[in-house]
Design an enzyme around this catalytic site. Structure first.
Site, PDB file in Angstrom:
ATOM      1  N   ASP A 112       5.312 -20.157 -46.022  1.00 31.11           N
ATOM      2  CA  ASP A 112       4.661 -19.275 -46.818  1.00 31.11           C
ATOM      3  C   ASP A 112       4.138 -20.188 -48.215  1.00 31.11           C
ATOM      4  O   ASP A 112       3.332 -20.587 -48.512  1.00 31.11           O
ATOM      5  CB  ASP A 112       3.556 -18.063 -47.340  1.00 31.11           C
ATOM      6  CG  ASP A 112       4.244 -17.520 -45.877  1.00 31.11           C
ATOM      7  OD1 ASP A 112       3.224 -17.566 -45.657  1.00 31.11           O
ATOM      8  OD2 ASP A 112       4.184 -16.675 -45.339  1.00 31.11           O
ATOM      9  N   TYR A 122      -1.163 -11.378 -45.219  1.00 28.93           N
ATOM     10  CA  TYR A 122      -0.176 -10.157 -45.807  1.00 28.93           C
ATOM     11  C   TYR A 122      -0.186 -10.507 -47.161  1.00 28.93           C
ATOM     12  O   TYR A 122      -0.344 -11.667 -47.802  1.00 28.93           O
ATOM     13  CB  TYR A 122       1.876 -10.481 -46.383  1.00 28.93           C
ATOM     14  CG  TYR A 122       2.198 -10.317 -44.930  1.00 28.93           C
ATOM     15  CD1 TYR A 122       2.358  -8.674 -44.360  1.00 28.93           C
ATOM     16  CD2 TYR A 122       2.969 -11.106 -43.932  1.00 28.93           C
ATOM     17  CE1 TYR A 122       3.290  -8.460 -43.753  1.00 28.93           C
ATOM     18  CE2 TYR A 122       3.279 -10.853 -42.588  1.00 28.93           C
ATOM     19  CZ  TYR A 122       3.791  -8.943 -42.674  1.00 28.93           C
ATOM     20  OH  TYR A 122       4.571  -8.237 -41.759  1.00 28.93           O
ATOM     21  N   GLU A 123       0.579  -9.363 -48.668  1.00 28.62           N
ATOM     22  CA  GLU A 123       0.136 -10.119 -49.584  1.00 28.62           C
ATOM     23  C   GLU A 123       2.002 -10.104 -50.153  1.00 28.62           C
ATOM     24  O   GLU A 123       2.427  -8.945 -49.532  1.00 28.62           O
ATOM     25  CB  GLU A 123      -0.446  -8.732 -50.698  1.00 28.62           C
ATOM     26  CG  GLU A 123      -1.635  -8.756 -51.183  1.00 28.62           C
ATOM     27  CD  GLU A 123      -2.675  -9.184 -50.038  1.00 28.62           C
ATOM     28  OE1 GLU A 123      -2.205  -8.374 -49.110  1.00 28.62           O
ATOM     29  OE2 GLU A 123      -3.493  -9.851 -49.663  1.00 28.62           O
TER      30      GLU A 123
HETATM   31 CU   LIG Z   1       6.166  -9.002 -42.153  1.00 28.60          CU
END
Ligand SMILES: [Cu+2]
Length: 588
Positions: free
Chosen positions: A326, A410-411
């Site tokens: 990420d 996601y965060e």
């Molecule tokens: Cu996960």
């Protein structure tokens, strides 16, 4: 024309120059972009228009920075580092822009000092996908009549589809590829992850083309109908009764002091920074030690989360390509949230705005991207003299420096904590929504690589592996020269009639990790394993041992994917808990 008259021409007053580690300001980002454009127009007029991937501070070489901050050398040149693209050409240009005279002399003084074109076939990687790139991947997929046709076979129209762009780390394609996972989204606030689709277009950002569409051989008839909403207007279950109000009140204000990006709190001082790839960076963290006569003791030269890997376990195509890095794929800073008081942070909060860039090279301000606040941290120390009943206790306070980023579903919430006892800790909270895929009828067995979270919906098992890069200083004013890292393990001693007659003895072993190879180590809770970063030049006043910090890491496995998997080869950091390497400028 001298600098003073230039200032008059520009009608500006000379402001204090930024600290060499201050992130680029909006005017600096714009000036760097303008310098790139001017250079491209003059030097390569036939080049397609520049697409700006990254415009960020080029941190000065460490030695130059230390000479300046220790008062032994000149202010280092202020430079921007730019990653540029010229689609449809497959490749990048890495440009360095000097901004040293920009503050005194204006944008015309921003000058290109290096301009290196790298062919895409030679890169062995890709620059990250910026928010603009992700939107572009989605646009390409949506505009494709072929993708529309495959969706129509499933009875789904494009306006009912959400597209999640993911980087591809392996595949048969050459180019700037992204894979686009699709979901049925029945309204602007509907949770699409409740209804995954099997259609995965692969797009090339350089050519703007869909190069492949992967889908189950037959249109599935089992696209889930049930919702799974989180939007408060769409949640079907009633909310639980809210707890009564809890206020954090600091009537005399906070105990920290902030000057620009510099922070002071409870003997600690440090500088904050921010960039598109890493998000928050801590620089030059020091502790002024009253027990050492008020000497400032450097602790960390630079600390940040530099990468993370999220490899998924589903072996079937195309989901076996699901692995996100990420930081390197999207940029923790590019995707940072604007934080809200009362929701993301409580108390008296100091926010810092972050500046990144868009594809046009314009500055993009993320208001309140970094939060600085204090928290009560429970009990720090206590003792009761049980004979007299006399009790002393100290309440703990900690300084919290945090940011939160959204990686598609996601965060990730990153928290650095400075504690009053000299400890530094880091916590990452993971929240948001699982990334799901559709199970074909009879494919329930596949959920052994994950968890069936709703009828026909699989959430594949996966790991989240983070890389914290710590350039330690440990009591050295010159950025941590001569530090040694060692490993400590608990050692059980066998009973021995002379040396250990009761069998109670145990000690710790210490092994210096001398080479990069020897310093690839795994955590071991069973051995109480910790790593020690020590400064042999600074003996402790009475133990005479080098002063040191201990590194405690969470347990849990390193990478579970096979050694020859793409993620193991690309993300070597995932294969060991600890890597110790010598410092090298530019290796960020
Ligand atoms: Cu996960």
């Amino acid at each position: 024309m001298d600098v003073a008259s230039l200032q008059q021409c520009a009608g500006r007053t000379a402001a204090a120059p930024p600290h060499p580690l201050d992130p680029l300001s909006s005017p600096e980002v714009a000036a760097a972009a303008a310098a790139c454009r001017a250079h491209a127009a003059a030097a390569a007029p036939r080049l397609p228009p520049l697409r700006f991937n990254t415009i960020t501070l080029q941190e000065p070489p460490k030695a130059d920075l230390l000479r300046f901050t220790n008062g032994r050398g000149p202010r280092p040149p202020r430079r921007a580092f730019c990653i540029l693209q010229t689609p449809p050409i497959f490749g990048v240009i890495e440009a360095t822009i000097d901004l040293s005279h920009f503050h005194a002399a204006g944008a015309a003084a921003a000058a290109v000092v290096s301009w290196v074109a790298i062919d895409g076939n030679d890169m062995g990687g890709q620059p990250l996908a910026t928010p603009d790139d992700c939107l572009e991947a989605e646009r390409i997929a949506r505009a494709s009549p072929r993708v529309q046709a495959v969706l129509a076979e499933r009875g789904v129209s494009m306006d009912q589809v959400a597209c999640d762009p993911w980087a591809i780390h392996a595949g048969k394609w050459k180019g700037r590829m992204m894979q686009v996972f699709t979901y049925l989204k029945l309204g602007p606030d509907d949770n699409e992850y409740a209804r995954p689709l099997d259609v995965v277009p692969v797009v090339d950002l350089n050519t703007g083309q869909v190069v492949d569409i992967e889908a189950y051989p037959e249109a599935p008839k089992n696209i889930p109908t049930a919702g799974g909403n989180y939007h408060r207007d769409l949640v079907e279950q009633p909310f639980r009764e809210a707890p009564k109000p809890l206020y954090v009140v600091q009537p005399e204000g906070p105990s920290f002091k902030v000057d620009g990006w510099r922070v002071e709190w409870q003997q600690w001082d440090l500088r904050l920074g921010f960039n598109g790839r890493e998000g928050l960076v801590l620089y030059d963290v020091g502790y002024t030690d009253p027990q050492e006569g008020g000497r400032r003791r450097p602790v960390v030269f630079r600390a940040s989360i530099v990468e993370m890997a999220v490899p998924y376990a589903d072996p079937s195509s195309p989901y076996n390509r699901k692995c996100a890095f990420d930081a390197g794929d999207y940029g923790l800073g590019f995707a940072a949230n604007s934080l809200k008081l009362g929701c993301d942070c409580l108390g008296v909060v100091q926010y810092f705005d972050a500046v990144v860039n868009n594809a046009q090279g314009e500055p993009v301000v993320i208001p309140s991207a970094v939060c600085l606040h204090e928290e009560d941290a429970g009990l720090l120390w206590k003792h009761v003299d049980y004979r007299t009943g006399y009790s002393e206790d100290r309440r703990a306070r900690r300084l919290v420096i945090s940011f939160i980023m959204t990686a598609v579903n996601y965060e990730y919430c990153f928290y650095w904590y400075l504690h009053q006892d000299g400890t530094i800790s880091h916590e990452i909270k993971l929240t948001g929504i699982l990334s799901t895929s559709l199970l074909m009828p009879g494919e329930g067995d596949k959920s052994r690589y994950g968890t069936m979270v709703a009828e026909g919906v699989n959430a594949a098992a996966h790991q989240h592996i983070f890389s914290a890069r710590l350039d330690m200083a440990v009591d050295d004013e010159d950025g941590g020269r001569g530090l040694v890292v060692s490993e400590l393990n608990a050692v059980r001693h066998p009973s021995h009639p002379l040396t250990n007659p009761a069998g109670n003895a145990f000690t710790e072993s210490e092994t210096d990790l001398i080479t990069v190879h020897a310093a690839r180590r795994q955590s071991s809770a069973a051995d109480a394993r910790v790593w020690r970063v020590k400064n042999p030049a600074r003996p402790h006043p009475f133990t005479r041992k080098p002063v040191a910090y201990h590194l405690y890491t969470p347990g849990g496995p390193v990478l579970l994917a096979a050694e020859d998997s793409v993620v193991a080869r690309r993300g070597k950091f995932t294969t060991a808990t600890l890597h110790v390497t010598p410092y090298k400028d530019g290796q960020l």
